[in-house]
Design a protein around this motif. Structure first.
Motif, PDB file in Angstrom:
ATOM      1  N   ASP A 248      45.860  22.868  -2.716  1.00 58.25           N
ATOM      2  CA  ASP A 248      45.480  23.903  -1.740  1.00 58.25           C
ATOM      3  C   ASP A 248      45.567  25.317  -2.331  1.00 58.25           C
ATOM      4  N   LEU A 249      46.115  25.442  -3.539  1.00 58.30           N
ATOM      5  CA  LEU A 249      46.343  26.770  -4.130  1.00 58.30           C
ATOM      6  C   LEU A 249      45.106  27.654  -4.107  1.00 58.30           C
ATOM      7  N   GLU A 250      43.986  27.100  -4.583  1.00 65.03           N
ATOM      8  CA  GLU A 250      42.775  27.917  -4.731  1.00 65.03           C
ATOM      9  C   GLU A 250      42.238  28.400  -3.391  1.00 65.03           C
ATOM     10  N   MET A 251      42.342  27.574  -2.344  1.00 62.75           N
ATOM     11  CA  MET A 251      41.818  28.033  -1.052  1.00 62.75           C
ATOM     12  C   MET A 251      42.790  29.017  -0.382  1.00 62.75           C
TER      13      MET A 251
ATOM     14  N   THR B  66      43.150  30.110   5.747  1.00 65.92           N
ATOM     15  CA  THR B  66      43.345  28.732   5.299  1.00 65.92           C
ATOM     16  C   THR B  66      44.814  28.347   5.456  1.00 65.92           C
ATOM     17  N   ILE B  67      45.051  27.062   5.698  1.00 63.23           N
ATOM     18  CA  ILE B  67      46.421  26.540   5.804  1.00 63.23           C
ATOM     19  C   ILE B  67      46.518  25.272   4.957  1.00 63.23           C
ATOM     20  N   GLY B  68      47.512  25.232   4.051  1.00 66.47           N
ATOM     21  CA  GLY B  68      47.683  24.059   3.193  1.00 66.47           C
ATOM     22  C   GLY B  68      49.124  23.893   2.753  1.00 66.47           C
TER      23      GLY B  68
ATOM     24  N   TYR C 194      41.992  32.269  -2.144  1.00 66.60           N
ATOM     25  CA  TYR C 194      40.671  32.791  -1.778  1.00 66.60           C
ATOM     26  C   TYR C 194      40.682  33.511  -0.429  1.00 66.60           C
ATOM     27  N   ALA C 195      41.376  32.959   0.533  1.00 62.84           N
ATOM     28  CA  ALA C 195      41.258  33.422   1.918  1.00 62.84           C
ATOM     29  C   ALA C 195      41.890  34.792   2.160  1.00 62.84           C
ATOM     30  N   GLY C 196      41.367  35.489   3.168  1.00 59.46           N
ATOM     31  CA  GLY C 196      41.984  36.737   3.608  1.00 59.46           C
ATOM     32  C   GLY C 196      43.418  36.501   4.060  1.00 59.46           C
ATOM     33  N   ILE C 197      43.631  35.394   4.762  1.00 65.00           N
ATOM     34  CA  ILE C 197      44.973  34.966   5.154  1.00 65.00           C
ATOM     35  C   ILE C 197      45.159  33.535   4.666  1.00 65.00           C
ATOM     36  N   GLY C 198      46.099  33.332   3.755  1.00 62.55           N
ATOM     37  CA  GLY C 198      46.395  31.994   3.241  1.00 62.55           C
ATOM     38  C   GLY C 198      47.809  31.603   3.624  1.00 62.55           C
ATOM     39  N   VAL C 199      47.942  30.584   4.439  1.00 60.11           N
ATOM     40  CA  VAL C 199      49.256  30.167   4.951  1.00 60.11           C
ATOM     41  C   VAL C 199      49.708  28.881   4.264  1.00 60.11           C
ATOM     42  N   ALA C 200      50.905  28.905   3.700  1.00 59.83           N
ATOM     43  CA  ALA C 200      51.514  27.702   3.127  1.00 59.83           C
ATOM     44  C   ALA C 200      52.487  27.112   4.130  1.00 59.83           C
ATOM     45  N   MET C 201      52.571  25.797   4.141  1.00 58.17           N
ATOM     46  CA  MET C 201      53.502  25.114   5.035  1.00 58.17           C
ATOM     47  C   MET C 201      54.926  25.184   4.492  1.00 58.17           C
TER      48      MET C 201
ATOM     49  N   GLY D 171      39.144  25.934  -3.173  1.00 59.21           N
ATOM     50  CA  GLY D 171      38.742  27.338  -3.134  1.00 59.21           C
ATOM     51  C   GLY D 171      37.236  27.504  -3.252  1.00 59.21           C
ATOM     52  N   THR D 172      36.620  26.807  -4.230  1.00 59.04           N
ATOM     53  CA  THR D 172      35.162  26.910  -4.386  1.00 59.04           C
ATOM     54  C   THR D 172      34.452  26.283  -3.187  1.00 59.04           C
ATOM     55  N   ALA D 173      35.059  25.241  -2.615  1.00 54.42           N
ATOM     56  CA  ALA D 173      34.445  24.583  -1.449  1.00 54.42           C
ATOM     57  C   ALA D 173      34.474  25.488  -0.228  1.00 54.42           C
ATOM     58  N   VAL D 174      35.627  26.143   0.006  1.00 52.03           N
ATOM     59  CA  VAL D 174      35.746  27.044   1.159  1.00 52.03           C
ATOM     60  C   VAL D 174      34.835  28.255   0.958  1.00 52.03           C
TER      61      VAL D 174
END
Length: 282
Positions: A237-240, A230-232, A243-250, A210-213
Motif C-alpha cells: 500500500d506504500l505507493e498509493m 487512500t487507506i492501507g 500518492y494520495a492527498g491524504i494517505g492513512v495507514a492502519m 500507486g500507479t493504479a490509483v
C-alpha cells in the motif's frame, strides 16, 4: 513531503476514496463490519466515489466491491488488473513475462527453498499451484477460490501470469526472499513486495497500487492527487499512500508504512478505516 502539511482542511478536496481489503476494511473475520459499511455509505452520500485497490484476485475481491456498492472499476492484483464489474471491461492488464516467470520458478525450486514455499501463479484470474499445501488451502479458503493443481507450473504458462506469489509461514524466509530477489532484479524488471508478512509477491514492473490509483483518478476520473484519500495497511500500500492527498495507514501496519502516512488510524479490528473516514470525510 506533500503529506506533512495535510490537515482536515485538505479533506474538503477529496472526491475519491480508495481502500485496501485485507488488514484495512476486512480483518480476521474476512468480512466487512457494519461500522465500516455505514462509514462508506455516508461517504457515498456526500458524492465521494469509493474504489478498492487490493492484492487479491479480481474474483476474490468482487464480493467486497459489491458490498460497498462501488460504481468504479476494481483495482485487483496490486492494480495489474483493472476491471469494471458493471460493464466487464478490462481497462488495464499488465502481466509478468513468461521468461521472468520461469526464472522466478527456477529460483523458488532451488533444493533449499522448494519444500519451504507454496508457489502460486495467477493466470486469467485463475489460481495455478504445483500442489495443495496447507498454506495454499488456508489461502484458498479465505479467497473463496478453488486452486488448479498442475504439478509443474511451467505447464500453465501458455498465458503470462498476472501475478506470482510465494507463501511461507516463516516470515524470515519471506524477508530473505524479498531481499535476495531485489538484489537480482531491478524495479525496471519486476515489482516485488509483501502484502502480508508471509506473502512474497511479484508483478509487472509498471504495477503497484500507486500507479493504479493514479490511473483511476487522473486518466479515468479527471482528478488530481489532492482529490484522493487512500487507506492501507502494508508494504504493497506504500505507493498509493504516498500518492494520495491524504494517505492513512492502519494501526496494524508495519512501522515503515505508518511513517509515510498522513495519519495512523486504529487497527482493523477496531474499525480503524471507519474512524479515518469519519475524521477526514464526514
Amino acid at each position: 513531503m506533500h503529506k506533512a502539511s495535510a490537515t482536515n482542511s485538505a479533506a474538503t478536496d477529496i472526491k475519491l476514496l480508495v481502500v485496501d481489503i485485507d488488514g484495512t476494511i476486512a480483518g480476521e473475520s474476512n468480512n466487512l463490519t457494519s461500522k465500516v459499511l455505514q462509514a462508506i455509505a455516508a461517504v457515498k452520500a456526500k458524492k465521494i466515489k469509493v474504489a478498492i485497490a487490493t492484492g487479491r484476485m479480481y474474483r476474490s475481491a468482487l464480493r467486497f466491491h459489491q458490498q460497498l456498492n462501488s460504481t468504479l472499476p476494481l483495482l485487483a492484483y496490486q492494480g495489474a488488473w483493472i476491471q469494471d464489474p458493471i460493464t466487464q471491461k478490462i481497462h488495464r492488464h499488465l502481466t509478468v513475462s513468461r521468461e521472468m516467470a520461469e526464472k522466478l520458478l527456477d529460483y523458488f525450486e532451488q533444493p533449499e527453498l522448494r519444500s519451504l514455499l507454496s508457489v502460486h501463479f495467477y493466470i486469467n484470474d485463475e489460481l495455478y499451484v504445483r500442489e495443495l499445501t496447507r498454506e495454499t488451502e488456508i489461502y484458498a479458503e479465505r479467497s473463496g477460490i478453488v486452486p488448479i493443481v498442475v504439478g509443474d507450473l511451467r505447464s500453465s504458462l501458455s498465458n503470462e501470469p498476472t501475478k506470482i506469489l510465494a507463501l511461507c509461514d516463516d516470515i524470515d524466509i519471506i524477508k530473505d526472499l524479498l531481499g535476495n530477489l531485489r538484489s537480482l532484479y531491478t524495479p525496471a524488471e519486476l515489482y516485488l513486495t509483501t502484502s502480508v508478512a508471509t506473502f512474497f509477491e511479484a508483478t509487472n514492473p509498471l504495477v503497484n497500487k500507486g500507479t493504479a490509483v493514479r490511473y483511476l483518478a487522473e486518466e479515468m476520473l479527471g482528478l488530481q492527487r489532492t482529490n484522493v484519500m487512500t487507506i492501507g495497511d502494508n508494504f504493497n500500500d506504500l505507493e498509493m499512500l504516498e500518492y494520495a492527498g491524504i494517505g492513512v495507514a492502519m494501526g496494524n501496519a508495519p512501522a515503515e508504512v505508518q511513517a509515510i502516512a498522513t495519519w495512523v488510524a486504529p487497527s482493523v479490528e477496531q474499525d480503524g478505516a471507519a474512524t479515518a473516514i469519519e475524521k477526514f470525510l464526514l
